[in-house]
Scaffold this motif. Structure first.
Motif, PDB file in Angstrom:
ATOM      1  N   GLU A 159       0.828  -1.205   0.000  1.00 28.10           N
ATOM      2  CA  GLU A 159       0.000   0.000   0.000  1.00 28.10           C
ATOM      3  C   GLU A 159       0.861   1.253   0.000  1.00 28.10           C
ATOM      4  OE1 GLU A 159      -3.699   2.084   2.473  1.00 28.10           O
ATOM      5  OE2 GLU A 159      -2.971   0.093   3.046  1.00 28.10           O
ATOM      6  N   GLY A 160       2.003   1.208   0.682  1.00 24.32           N
ATOM      7  CA  GLY A 160       2.895   2.353   0.689  1.00 24.32           C
ATOM      8  C   GLY A 160       3.486   2.648  -0.680  1.00 24.32           C
ATOM      9  N   LEU A 161       3.682   1.593  -1.469  1.00 26.92           N
ATOM     10  CA  LEU A 161       4.214   1.762  -2.821  1.00 26.92           C
ATOM     11  C   LEU A 161       3.141   2.128  -3.830  1.00 26.92           C
ATOM     12  CD1 LEU A 161       6.623  -1.307  -2.797  1.00 26.92           C
ATOM     13  CD2 LEU A 161       7.325   1.085  -2.992  1.00 26.92           C
ATOM     14  N   ASP A 162       1.874   1.850  -3.503  1.00 24.28           N
ATOM     15  CA  ASP A 162       0.756   2.166  -4.396  1.00 24.28           C
ATOM     16  C   ASP A 162      -0.495   2.277  -3.527  1.00 24.28           C
ATOM     17  OD1 ASP A 162      -1.269   2.368  -6.236  1.00 24.28           O
ATOM     18  OD2 ASP A 162      -0.700   0.621  -7.411  1.00 24.28           O
ATOM     19  N   ALA A 163      -0.972   3.490  -3.318  1.00 22.27           N
ATOM     20  CA  ALA A 163      -2.095   3.723  -2.414  1.00 22.27           C
ATOM     21  C   ALA A 163      -3.364   3.008  -2.853  1.00 22.27           C
ATOM     22  CB  ALA A 163      -2.366   5.224  -2.296  1.00 22.27           C
ATOM     23  N   ALA A 164      -3.445   2.623  -4.122  1.00 25.36           N
ATOM     24  CA  ALA A 164      -4.629   1.914  -4.610  1.00 25.36           C
ATOM     25  C   ALA A 164      -4.721   0.501  -4.065  1.00 25.36           C
ATOM     26  CB  ALA A 164      -4.626   1.868  -6.134  1.00 25.36           C
ATOM     27  N   LEU A 165      -3.614  -0.037  -3.554  1.00 20.90           N
ATOM     28  CA  LEU A 165      -3.598  -1.406  -3.027  1.00 20.90           C
ATOM     29  C   LEU A 165      -3.910  -1.358  -1.535  1.00 20.90           C
ATOM     30  CD1 LEU A 165      -0.423  -2.768  -4.866  1.00 20.90           C
ATOM     31  CD2 LEU A 165      -2.790  -2.598  -5.690  1.00 20.90           C
TER      32      LEU A 165
END
Length: 528
Positions: free
Chosen positions: A450-456
């Protein structure tokens, strides 16, 4: 670009597909991405070892290869090249047997025939059905719901009676599908393993249809990878967009969508910058983030806000990357040439894994989807080595551990090391000596993803469950199924919209085409 026709929030594959289609129509398009680099969940790096390329999230792209939306962009003109492993998927068992989804249907059939007489013919029959309806079925998947034209063509091709049988087949749980179609374990495991690429347990409705679809995609297109890493697919999309005048700005997180008189007219970045959008805003973000964080509360109907509370994320994902000093020493022959390997000791082990998830327990024996990236693309690591990864699922909310490590989802150093050992023990079970090849390891827990991609959100890679109750007109919320929102000029272009997860570009394309159509209709009305 200070006054674009459209602002696209998020430079994931759906956002970039949407931006490209809008640019093709002559719109001025600005894409704003929160991360330092574009791509969303289609990115790669050399962060584990400079000599090894690892994909941070997704890695294999059968849906991209099958998607006419991706194909029509002709990304090969912008540097994209595909690579494939000699075999598509292998599912070894502890006793040395192995089901192999090969590149040739006859080889796949032969592999399954070794499990039980007649299963080879069963595979060929299922592949024959796919070959007959593939074009219309894919058209149904890649167009807004309901897919009227493609659905009519599909029904006419099958006839009423067979169409009902196929619809029933698609709704079957993977376990029941396998029991009806195959006498042996090999075919059953290929279908159930592919269903668990999403969050569809062997007993979940739709699992059989999804597993069959993924298996048939693999049989027809393979599980291809972008040569050089997943980032190559993103880079080709960005190059195509900029070639058409579009702009991508990274490190620009959007903090809100400005609504005036019921219409989205601008976005505001977290640093306070106002970016007007003359015609549309397209959000390549999960619906709960768009509705719950970016829009004013009074812009949404109370019924939608209530429905949002029932939105179900898919299971969290844990991913482990390895830089290996040599090929994985599989006990069985089948996995040695496969790009993707499924690791579970049988259907009951898959069911137990899914039961632990349903009970909010970290599974004792994880089902692994393992990628052999150098096998699929020899340039991913030095000759004689392997760039590899595996992922598995854990609950979004962890109540306990079905294993012996007392994992609670804190994902501190102790929990990370304990679960990494659990994952590696599962690989070692099928490939004795595996752990001795590990030069370096990277552990990505749900908060890391999630930190690398807020959509996850919470490590949910499909942006919402694939289960039947949140598909079609129920995706992302009841009565949805299309990219429109309660706010005029705002469109959902993410995997929370129909048809959901996977790198195929359909949610982005549907949003772009809907925005273009709405603009044309608006011009016609104003011209009257």
């Amino acid at each position: 670009m200070t006054n674009p026709d459209a602002v696209v929030i998020g430079a994931g594959p759906n956002g970039l597909v949407a931006a490209n289609l809008l640019a093709d129509a002559g719109w001025q398009v600005l894409v704003l991405e929160a991360q330092p680099t574009p791509g969303g969940a289609v990115r790669s790096d050399r962060g584990l070892d400079p000599a090894y390329v690892h994909d941070l999230f997704s890695a294999f792209y059968p849906l991209a290869a099958a998607s006419p939306l991706i194909g029509d962009l002709r990304l090969e003109r912008y540097g994209l090249r595909w690579s494939r492993a000699p075999a598509v998927v292998a599912h070894p068992l502890p006793d040395g047997r192995c089901a192999v989804l090969a590149s040739d249907p006859e080889e796949t059939a032969a592999s399954l025939e070794r499990f039980a007489p007649g299963d080879g013919a069963a595979w060929e029959r299922l592949y024959g059905l796919w070959d007959r309806i593939r074009e219309d079925l894919l058209a149904c998947l890649f167009t807004p719901f309901p897919p009227v034209r493609a659905g009519v063509r599909l029904a006419a091709r099958l006839g009423r009676a067979e169409a009902l049988r196929v619809a029933r087949m698609m709704l079957l749980p993977a376990r029941r599908f396998g029991e009806e179609e195959f006498a042996g374990e090999g075919g059953r495991l290929l279908v159930a393993g592919n269903a668990l690429h999403a969050d569809l347990a062997p007993e979940s409705a739709l699992g059989g249809g999804f597993g069959w679809l993924m298996s048939m995609l693999g049989q027809t297109y393979g599980f291809p990878v972008p040569r050089g890493g997943a980032q190559a697919l993103t880079d080709a999309l960005v190059r195509r967009l900029t070639d058409r005048g579009g702009t991508v700005r990274c490190g620009r997180e959007v903090g809100g969508i400005v609504v005036r008189s019921g219409r989205a007219v601008a976005v505001r970045t977290v640093d306070g910058t106002l970016v007007p959008a003359r015609r549309a805003v397209l959000a390549d973000l999960p619906a709960p983030l768009v509705y719950g964080r970016l829009l004013p509360r009074d812009a949404l109907p109370s019924r939608l806000r209530a429905d949002l509370e029932r939105f179900q994320w898919d299971f969290s994902t844990v991913k482990v990357d390895w830089a290996l000093s040599g090929p994985i020493p599989w006990r069985a022959e089948g996995p040695r040439t496969a790009g993707t390997v499924h690791l579970a000791g049988g259907m009951d082990e898959l069911t137990l894994f899914a039961a632990h998830l349903a009970m909010h327990r970290v599974p004792r024996v994880p089902f692994l989807v393992l990628g052999q990236m150098t096998t699929a693309d020899p340039g991913r690591s030095p000759a004689g080595t392997e760039s590899a990864w595996a992922y598995t699922h854990v609950p979004q909310a962890i109540a306990g551990d079905a294993g012996d490590d007392a994992l609670r989802g804190r994902w501190d150093e102790r929990e990370r090391e304990a679960f990494a050992r659990r994952v590696e023990a599962q690989v070692e079970r099928y490939a004795p000596g595996f752990t001795g090849l590990i030069r370096a390891r990277r552990f990505l827990a749900p908060p890391d993803l999630e930190g690398l991609d807020a959509a996850l959100v919470g490590g949910a890679v499909n942006q919402g469950t694939t289960s039947l109750h949140q598909q079609l007109l129920f995706r992302p919320l009841p009565g949805s199924g299309r990219p429109t929102t309660p706010v005029a000029g705002l469109y959902l272009a993410s995997a929370t919209a129909h048809p959901g997860g996977g790198v195929h570009g359909a949610p982005g394309a549907n949003a772009a085409r809907t925005a273009l159509r709405a603009h044309r209709l608006g011009r016609l009305r104003r011209g009257r």
